[in-house]
Design a protein around this motif. Sequence first.
Motif, short mmCIF file in Angstrom:
data_model
loop_
_atom_site.label_atom_id
_atom_site.label_comp_id
_atom_site.label_asym_id
_atom_site.label_seq_id
_atom_site.Cartn_x
_atom_site.Cartn_y
_atom_site.Cartn_z
N ALA A 51 0.81 -1.21 0.00
CA ALA A 51 0.00 0.00 0.00
C ALA A 51 0.84 1.26 0.00
O ALA A 51 0.47 2.26 -0.57
N GLU A 52 1.96 1.22 0.67
CA GLU A 52 2.75 2.44 0.83
C GLU A 52 4.07 2.34 0.07
O GLU A 52 5.00 3.04 0.37
N VAL A 53 4.14 1.42 -0.85
CA VAL A 53 5.42 1.26 -1.51
C VAL A 53 5.29 1.42 -3.02
O VAL A 53 5.58 0.53 -3.78
N ILE A 65 6.65 5.98 17.49
CA ILE A 65 7.76 6.29 16.56
C ILE A 65 7.74 5.30 15.39
O ILE A 65 7.83 4.09 15.59
N GLY A 66 7.59 5.85 14.21
CA GLY A 66 7.63 5.04 12.99
C GLY A 66 9.01 5.10 12.38
O GLY A 66 9.98 5.57 12.99
N GLU A 67 9.06 4.65 11.13
CA GLU A 67 10.36 4.51 10.47
C GLU A 67 10.74 5.78 9.70
O GLU A 67 11.73 6.42 9.99
N ALA A 68 9.92 6.13 8.75
CA ALA A 68 10.21 7.28 7.89
C ALA A 68 8.94 7.62 7.13
O ALA A 68 8.08 6.74 6.93
N PRO A 69 8.81 8.86 6.68
CA PRO A 69 7.61 9.20 5.91
C PRO A 69 7.50 8.36 4.65
O PRO A 69 8.51 7.98 4.05
N GLY A 70 6.28 8.06 4.26
CA GLY A 70 6.02 7.42 2.97
C GLY A 70 5.58 8.49 1.97
O GLY A 70 5.75 9.69 2.21
N ARG A 71 4.97 8.03 0.90
CA ARG A 71 4.60 8.97 -0.17
C ARG A 71 3.60 10.04 0.31
O ARG A 71 3.79 11.23 0.08
N ASP A 72 2.53 9.59 0.97
CA ASP A 72 1.50 10.56 1.39
C ASP A 72 2.05 11.55 2.40
O ASP A 72 1.73 12.73 2.38
N GLU A 73 2.88 11.04 3.31
CA GLU A 73 3.45 11.89 4.36
C GLU A 73 4.39 12.92 3.74
O GLU A 73 4.41 14.09 4.12
N ASP A 74 5.16 12.47 2.75
CA ASP A 74 6.10 13.36 2.06
C ASP A 74 5.34 14.48 1.34
O ASP A 74 5.77 15.64 1.33
N GLN A 134 3.00 15.57 6.97
CA GLN A 134 2.44 15.07 8.24
C GLN A 134 2.74 13.58 8.38
O GLN A 134 2.71 12.85 7.39
N PRO A 135 2.97 13.12 9.62
CA PRO A 135 3.27 11.69 9.79
C PRO A 135 2.01 10.83 9.71
O PRO A 135 0.94 11.26 10.14
N PHE A 136 2.17 9.66 9.19
CA PHE A 136 1.13 8.63 9.20
C PHE A 136 -0.24 9.18 8.76
O PHE A 136 -1.20 9.20 9.53
N VAL A 137 -0.30 9.64 7.53
CA VAL A 137 -1.58 10.09 6.98
C VAL A 137 -2.04 9.22 5.81
O VAL A 137 -3.13 9.41 5.29
N ALA A 177 -2.42 5.12 4.06
CA ALA A 177 -3.22 3.95 4.46
C ALA A 177 -2.78 3.42 5.82
O ALA A 177 -3.61 3.13 6.69
N SER A 178 -1.47 3.33 6.04
CA SER A 178 -1.03 2.79 7.34
C SER A 178 -1.33 3.79 8.45
O SER A 178 -1.59 3.40 9.59
N GLY A 179 -1.31 5.07 8.12
CA GLY A 179 -1.64 6.10 9.12
C GLY A 179 -3.09 6.01 9.56
O GLY A 179 -3.43 6.20 10.73
N GLY A 232 6.05 10.52 15.76
CA GLY A 232 7.25 10.95 15.04
C GLY A 232 7.83 9.78 14.26
O GLY A 232 7.26 8.69 14.22
N ASN A 233 8.95 10.02 13.66
CA ASN A 233 9.63 9.00 12.86
C ASN A 233 11.12 9.03 13.14
O ASN A 233 11.66 10.07 13.56
N ILE A 234 11.78 7.93 12.85
CA ILE A 234 13.24 7.89 12.94
C ILE A 234 13.82 8.88 11.92
O ILE A 234 14.67 9.71 12.26
N TYR A 255 4.05 -4.22 15.81
CA TYR A 255 4.16 -4.24 14.36
C TYR A 255 3.89 -2.86 13.77
O TYR A 255 3.09 -2.09 14.29
N HIS A 256 4.55 -2.59 12.66
CA HIS A 256 4.27 -1.36 11.91
C HIS A 256 2.90 -1.52 11.23
O HIS A 256 2.60 -2.61 10.71
N PRO A 257 2.06 -0.48 11.24
CA PRO A 257 0.74 -0.63 10.61
C PRO A 257 0.81 -1.05 9.14
O PRO A 257 -0.09 -1.76 8.67
N1 URA Z 1 5.37 4.88 7.74
C1 URA Z 1 6.17 5.38 8.71
O1 URA Z 1 7.01 4.68 9.27
N2 URA Z 1 6.01 6.66 9.04
C2 URA Z 1 5.10 7.45 8.49
O2 URA Z 1 5.01 8.62 8.88
C3 URA Z 1 4.27 6.89 7.50
C4 URA Z 1 4.42 5.61 7.14
#
Ligand code: URA
Length: 321
Positions: free
Chosen positions: A39-41, A173-182, A186-189, A191-193, A213-215, A287-289
Motif C-alpha cells: 500500500a505504501e510502496v 515512533i515510525g520509520e520514515a515518511p512514505g509517499r502521502d506523508e512526504d 504530516q506523519p502517518f496520513v 493507508a497505514s496512518g 514521530g519518525n526515525i 508491528y508497523h501498521p
Molecule cells: N510509515 C512510517 O514509518 N512513518 C510514516 O510517517 C508513515 C508511514
Amino acid sequence: MTHADDHPDKLRDDLRKWVGQNKDLGPDWFLDEGPVAAAEVPPASTVQPAAEAKPSAEPTAEIVAEPAPAPAPAPKPTSQPPAEGPAPAPPISNPEFKKECDDFTEATLGLLAQQPPRQVAADPLLEKHGGDPRHALKDLRDEVLPCRLCKLAETRTQVVFGAGSAHAKVMFIGEAPGRDEDLQGQPFVGASGQLLTKIIEAIGFDRRHIFIGNILKCRPPGNRDPLPDEVMACENFLKRQLAIIQPSIICCLGRVAAQTLLGTDDSLGKLRGSVHFYEGIPVMATYHPAALLRNPAWKRDTWNDVRRLRALYDALQQRRS
Ligand code: URA
C-alpha cells in the motif's frame, strides 16, 4: 512428499494460533482491514507532484508541529495539554489476558524503579521557553524543516517533523515518511496512518493525546529502509523531540524504529515480547501498521500489545496522582 507447511504439528499449531487469535475479538480496526499489497510502496516514478496529489484523510489530531495543508481548523495557541484526557481503556474480558496485563505492568513498574536517573539534559529550547514544551517543539521544528544534513533533502517534497501534543505521555515512533506523508508534511496520513489512528482510538486515545514521530524526517526514495548515514544525520532530531516532550511511554512501530531507538539487532519478535528502556523511559515495540495491512493476522498480537501499553499508561497515571 509432504510440504513442510502441511506437517500435522504445524497444522495443529496454526489451528491453535488461529483459535487464539479469534476469541475475544477486539474493536473494528482489528477486523475490517483486508490485505493491501504494498500500500505504501509505490515505485518512486509514480509519485505525483504535490499540487496534483489527492489529499488523504486528515488526522483529527491537534497538529502542534505544523499546520495541515487541508482545511483542518488551526490549533488554538496554548501551552496547556488537551483539556480532556483519553477515554477509558477498553474493558478486558479475558481473565488470562487481564492477568498478563497486570503482570506486565507490575514488572515494568519494578524495572522502572531500578532505572538510573535520566542522564539527558533537558533540551536548551526547553530552558529558553521556561520549560514550555510546546514553544520548544515549535522552535525545534523551525530548525528541522530546512535540514540538508543528508541526501534525502534532494528527493523529499516536505520534511515531516511529527505531530501531536507537546505534552504527550505516549509517543509513537515510525520509520520514515512514505509517499502521502512526504506530500502532506504530516506523519502517518496514508493507508497505514489511517490504521494507526484506529489502533490509537481503540485504546481510548486520539491523536491529540499522543505525539507521532519518525526515525527519519524525510522520505527515502521508493520507501526503502533508512541507510545508516541517514539515521546518523537525523537521530539527534528525534532525541531532541524526546528530550522536549519527555513522554512516559514510547511505542516503536516496526523493526526499524525499535532497532534504531534501542541500538540493537534483535528481531522485532524478540523486542515485542518485553519492555525496554530509552533514557529511563519504558519502550514497547509492536508491528508497523503497514505490515498489518499486508499481514492482517498480526493484528491480534498488535491489539494485545497496545492494550498492554494502555494498561501501563493507566498504572503510571495512577502512580502520579
Ligand atoms: N510509515 C512510517 O514509518 N512513518 C510514516 O510517517 C508513515 C508511514
